[in-house]
Motif scaffolding. Structure first.
Motif, PDB file in Angstrom:
ATOM      1  N   PHE A 430      43.576   9.074 -34.854  1.00 36.50           N
ATOM      2  CA  PHE A 430      42.969   7.751 -34.729  1.00 36.50           C
ATOM      3  C   PHE A 430      42.806   7.366 -33.262  1.00 36.50           C
ATOM      4  N   ASP A 431      43.764   7.710 -32.417  1.00 35.97           N
ATOM      5  CA  ASP A 431      43.697   7.391 -30.991  1.00 35.97           C
ATOM      6  C   ASP A 431      42.436   7.996 -30.373  1.00 35.97           C
ATOM      7  N   ARG A 432      42.223   9.290 -30.656  1.00 37.10           N
ATOM      8  CA  ARG A 432      41.061   9.977 -30.077  1.00 37.10           C
ATOM      9  C   ARG A 432      39.760   9.437 -30.655  1.00 37.10           C
ATOM     10  N   ALA A 433      39.777   9.092 -31.937  1.00 35.04           N
ATOM     11  CA  ALA A 433      38.566   8.552 -32.555  1.00 35.04           C
ATOM     12  C   ALA A 433      38.159   7.241 -31.895  1.00 35.04           C
ATOM     13  N   LEU A 434      39.132   6.356 -31.644  1.00 34.85           N
ATOM     14  CA  LEU A 434      38.792   5.073 -31.041  1.00 34.85           C
ATOM     15  C   LEU A 434      38.393   5.198 -29.576  1.00 34.85           C
ATOM     16  N   ALA A 435      38.857   6.235 -28.894  1.00 37.28           N
ATOM     17  CA  ALA A 435      38.397   6.469 -27.530  1.00 37.28           C
ATOM     18  C   ALA A 435      36.904   6.774 -27.523  1.00 37.28           C
ATOM     19  N   GLU A 436      36.442   7.533 -28.526  1.00 40.68           N
ATOM     20  CA  GLU A 436      35.008   7.813 -28.644  1.00 40.68           C
ATOM     21  C   GLU A 436      34.251   6.557 -29.073  1.00 40.68           C
ATOM     22  N   PHE A 437      34.799   5.840 -30.034  1.00 39.29           N
ATOM     23  CA  PHE A 437      34.155   4.598 -30.489  1.00 39.29           C
ATOM     24  C   PHE A 437      33.984   3.628 -29.328  1.00 39.29           C
ATOM     25  N   ALA A 438      35.015   3.469 -28.509  1.00 33.77           N
ATOM     26  CA  ALA A 438      34.989   2.484 -27.429  1.00 33.77           C
ATOM     27  C   ALA A 438      33.875   2.793 -26.432  1.00 33.77           C
ATOM     28  N   GLU A 439      33.679   4.076 -26.111  1.00 37.81           N
ATOM     29  CA  GLU A 439      32.604   4.446 -25.182  1.00 37.81           C
ATOM     30  C   GLU A 439      31.238   4.170 -25.793  1.00 37.81           C
ATOM     31  N   THR A 440      31.079   4.520 -27.059  1.00 41.71           N
ATOM     32  CA  THR A 440      29.799   4.274 -27.728  1.00 41.71           C
ATOM     33  C   THR A 440      29.505   2.783 -27.794  1.00 41.71           C
ATOM     34  N   TYR A 441      30.537   1.999 -28.109  1.00 42.85           N
ATOM     35  CA  TYR A 441      30.309   0.559 -28.209  1.00 42.85           C
ATOM     36  C   TYR A 441      30.070  -0.056 -26.833  1.00 42.85           C
ATOM     37  N   ALA A 442      30.663   0.498 -25.800  1.00 43.22           N
ATOM     38  CA  ALA A 442      30.401  -0.003 -24.445  1.00 43.22           C
ATOM     39  C   ALA A 442      28.931   0.184 -24.082  1.00 43.22           C
ATOM     40  N   ASP A 443      28.336   1.314 -24.483  1.00 48.84           N
ATOM     41  CA  ASP A 443      26.895   1.517 -24.279  1.00 48.84           C
ATOM     42  C   ASP A 443      26.093   0.449 -25.026  1.00 48.84           C
ATOM     43  N   HIS A 444      26.496   0.216 -26.252  1.00 45.95           N
ATOM     44  CA  HIS A 444      25.825  -0.755 -27.105  1.00 45.95           C
ATOM     45  C   HIS A 444      25.933  -2.157 -26.496  1.00 45.95           C
ATOM     46  N   ASN A 445      27.085  -2.492 -25.959  1.00 49.75           N
ATOM     47  CA  ASN A 445      27.304  -3.793 -25.331  1.00 49.75           C
ATOM     48  C   ASN A 445      26.393  -3.970 -24.121  1.00 49.75           C
ATOM     49  N   GLU A 446      26.198  -2.901 -23.362  1.00 50.81           N
ATOM     50  CA  GLU A 446      25.330  -3.000 -22.196  1.00 50.81           C
ATOM     51  C   GLU A 446      23.879  -3.240 -22.597  1.00 50.81           C
ATOM     52  N   ARG A 447      23.447  -2.658 -23.715  1.00 50.96           N
ATOM     53  CA  ARG A 447      22.089  -2.918 -24.194  1.00 50.96           C
ATOM     54  C   ARG A 447      21.934  -4.383 -24.609  1.00 50.96           C
ATOM     55  N   ASP A 448      22.950  -4.930 -25.279  1.00 51.94           N
ATOM     56  CA  ASP A 448      22.892  -6.341 -25.667  1.00 51.94           C
ATOM     57  C   ASP A 448      22.916  -7.251 -24.436  1.00 51.94           C
ATOM     58  N   PHE A 449      23.689  -6.867 -23.432  1.00 54.03           N
ATOM     59  CA  PHE A 449      23.739  -7.618 -22.170  1.00 54.03           C
ATOM     60  C   PHE A 449      22.352  -7.675 -21.536  1.00 54.03           C
ATOM     61  N   ARG A 450      21.673  -6.537 -21.512  1.00 51.07           N
ATOM     62  CA  ARG A 450      20.322  -6.500 -20.939  1.00 51.07           C
ATOM     63  C   ARG A 450      19.340  -7.316 -21.780  1.00 51.07           C
ATOM     64  N   ALA A 451      19.556  -7.331 -23.106  1.00 49.47           N
ATOM     65  CA  ALA A 451      18.681  -8.126 -23.975  1.00 49.47           C
ATOM     66  C   ALA A 451      18.803  -9.618 -23.656  1.00 49.47           C
ATOM     67  N   LEU A 452      20.022 -10.096 -23.384  1.00 52.91           N
ATOM     68  CA  LEU A 452      20.198 -11.494 -23.013  1.00 52.91           C
ATOM     69  C   LEU A 452      19.560 -11.770 -21.655  1.00 52.91           C
ATOM     70  N   ALA A 453      19.755 -10.855 -20.700  1.00 48.29           N
ATOM     71  CA  ALA A 453      19.142 -11.039 -19.379  1.00 48.29           C
ATOM     72  C   ALA A 453      17.623 -11.100 -19.495  1.00 48.29           C
ATOM     73  N   ASP A 454      17.059 -10.265 -20.345  1.00 49.50           N
ATOM     74  CA  ASP A 454      15.612 -10.259 -20.539  1.00 49.50           C
ATOM     75  C   ASP A 454      15.151 -11.561 -21.191  1.00 49.50           C
ATOM     76  N   ALA A 455      15.941 -12.073 -22.146  1.00 49.96           N
ATOM     77  CA  ALA A 455      15.582 -13.332 -22.805  1.00 49.96           C
ATOM     78  C   ALA A 455      15.576 -14.484 -21.812  1.00 49.96           C
ATOM     79  N   VAL A 456      16.510 -14.471 -20.868  1.00 45.52           N
ATOM     80  CA  VAL A 456      16.535 -15.499 -19.825  1.00 45.52           C
ATOM     81  C   VAL A 456      15.325 -15.333 -18.916  1.00 45.52           C
ATOM     82  N   HIS A 457      15.020 -14.093 -18.545  1.00 45.44           N
ATOM     83  CA  HIS A 457      13.888 -13.820 -17.657  1.00 45.44           C
ATOM     84  C   HIS A 457      12.574 -14.299 -18.270  1.00 45.44           C
ATOM     85  N   ARG A 458      12.433 -14.133 -19.587  1.00 47.78           N
ATOM     86  CA  ARG A 458      11.204 -14.521 -20.275  1.00 47.78           C
ATOM     87  C   ARG A 458      11.192 -15.997 -20.662  1.00 47.78           C
ATOM     88  N   GLY A 459      12.291 -16.697 -20.401  1.00 48.81           N
ATOM     89  CA  GLY A 459      12.334 -18.117 -20.700  1.00 48.81           C
ATOM     90  C   GLY A 459      12.681 -18.448 -22.137  1.00 48.81           C
TER      91      GLY A 459
END
Length: 466
Positions: A430-459
């Motif tokens: 389980f420890d190793r599985a969540l280490a992989e999950f955490a990296e994948t979700y960190a990528d996903h979080n960065e995409r959502d972060f950029r989506a919010l930045a883009d929404a602000v940029h577009r008004g």
């Protein structure tokens, strides 16, 4: 001998936990793929903002756009939607609901001991235990990226965090019920845990942190947050973070709002035990102000209330914070509480080894005629938190271990610790599985972060920095 023959034996509980592995293997937790029909992340955040104070909503987005980690702190609703659409173990416990690494910290127990515990419960609800662990694991990976850690260093931090949770849960599984209930992490435990691993400089830093936490009490808040105006002690303005009642509105509107807050303080006392209720009645309210708190909470109605007791040198600061539905609510069973403030308070008392003596709840009608739920606690009572942005990998690993063990203790109080421990097992799958999950979700979080930045940029939405 069991007093209730219907209660399962420890062996039966362990078999239940192991049986879940057949349906949901531990290694499967490494996988994360957003649901095909996943809602627009900005839309989820925008719907959350609909009932908040309008002039504070841009501040919430501004804080979330400071970094991907700040975004993650404010995006518990997004992760709840992601986890709620995935298979789960079905072994429930009381969840924090937002168990990222900064929602752990130091505070004073009623016995005036400094303890370390989970300290944010706005989203608390019963649910699958692994949701909290995944929230914590992903926060470690995202914070590691913010600090410039290499990928393997981040994985090491996450594995250590999850291993600490697993090993602590296995330890709690073998303990008596009362021993689990009385378990807590005090300052002596922190020194023992870290003494041989921090080094001389690290031990000095830990001592300073504990001393600073003890100094952050109601007296310090009194000196820092108030001033004398025309011979009367008042809360000092620091807009937009702290806005006294007199600066929010004047005349009859201010008098009406002040009356509502007085009623809130008076009536919330009925939710306290009789002895605490008696203590609260010895104080009188003298001023109040609106306060901006956190990242995800920005825009919710939050008031700080100054009360005085015996004389002008006997202060009590209370914080009354609006409690809305948990972000987990759409993905869990219906709550048993008609009052969201009561949900927060009872979840906190169930998960924490010790809680604030003034922790309570109430529902009040605002000057707009709408009823809102609140929970109330002391503003500061020996408050201390980690500064993770300055942590090197080794220190963040130690902090992750502390958070993982603390979360396990909180879960062991309310959930089936034996079944959870049996599911996790003695190996690091389980420890190793969540280490992989955490990296994948960190990528996903960065995409959502950029989506919010883009929404602000577009008004589409408006953001404003503090």
């Amino acid at each position: 001998m069991r007093t209730d023959p219907s209660l399962p034996t420890p062996a039966e509980r362990a078999r239940r936990g192991k049986a879940v592995r057949e349906r949901l293997p531990r290694s499967s937790h490494a996988e994360f793929q957003p649901a095909p029909d996943r809602p627009d992340p900005v839309g989820i955040l925008d719907r959350q903002s609909a009932g908040r104070v309008p002039d504070l909503v841009p501040l919430r987005y501004g804080r979330m756009l400071e970094s991907p980690f700040a975004f993650y702190r404010g995006a518990a609703a997004l992760m709840a939607a992601d986890l709620g659409s995935r298979p789960c173990t079905g072994i429930e416990t009381q969840l924090c609901g937002d168990a990222h690494l900064l929602n752990f910290g130091l505070y004073a127990s009623p016995e005036r001991q400094l303890v370390f515990d989970v300290n944010d419960f706005d989203e608390t609800l019963p649910g699958p235990w692994e949701w909290d662990v995944k929230r914590l694991a992903a926060s470690m990976a995202i914070a590691g990226r913010a600090n410039g850690f290499a990928a393997e260093q981040r994985r090491d931090v996450v594995r250590a965090t999850v291993r600490s949770y697993r090993q602590a849960m296995r330890g709690f599984a073998g303990m008596r019920n009362l021993d689990v209930w009385y378990a807590r992490s005090g300052t002596d435990d922190l020194h023992v845990l870290f003494a041989d691993r921090l080094g001389k400089r690290g031990r000095r830093r830990l001592t300073r942190t504990l001393e600073t936490a003890r100094s952050r009490d109601h007296l310090q808040s009194f000196e820092r947050l108030t001033e004398v105006v025309d011979g009367t002690r008042r809360i000092a303005a620091d807009p937009p973070l702290i806005v006294p009642l007199g600066d929010l509105m004047t005349g009859t509107d201010r008098a009406e709002l002040e009356g509502h807050l007085r009623l809130l303080v008076e009536r919330y006392g009925q939710s306290l035990p009789a002895d605490r209720r008696h203590l609260l009645r010895q104080f009188r309210m003298v001023d109040a102000a609106r306060k901006v708190v956190g990242v995800g909470s920005v825009g919710t109605r939050c008031w700080i209330v100054l009360l005085l007791g015996r004389d002008a040198d006997d202060p009590l600061f209370l914080q009354a914070k609006e409690a809305g539905p948990s972000v987990l609510a759409p993905y869990t069973d219906p709550t048993a509480y008609a009052n969201e403030g009561q949900r927060v308070v009872h979840g906190q008392q169930l998960m924490q080894a010790a809680s604030d003596i003034f922790l309570g709840w109430e529902r009040v009608t605002g000057i707009d005629g709408r009823q809102r739920d609140f929970y109330v606690r002391q503003l500061h009572d020996w408050k201390g938190s980690a500064h993770t942005e300055r942590m090197p990998p080794g220190r963040m690993r130690l902090y992750g271990e502390l958070c993982g063990a603390t979360l396990a203790r909180a879960h062991a109080r309310s959930g089936d610790r034996i079944a959870i421990a049996a599911y996790l097992g003695g190996k690091d799958v389980f420890d190793r599985a969540l280490a992989e999950f955490a990296e994948t979700y960190a990528d996903h979080n960065e995409r959502d972060f950029r989506a919010l930045a883009d929404a602000v940029h577009r008004g589409r939405v408006t953001a404003r920095r503090d």
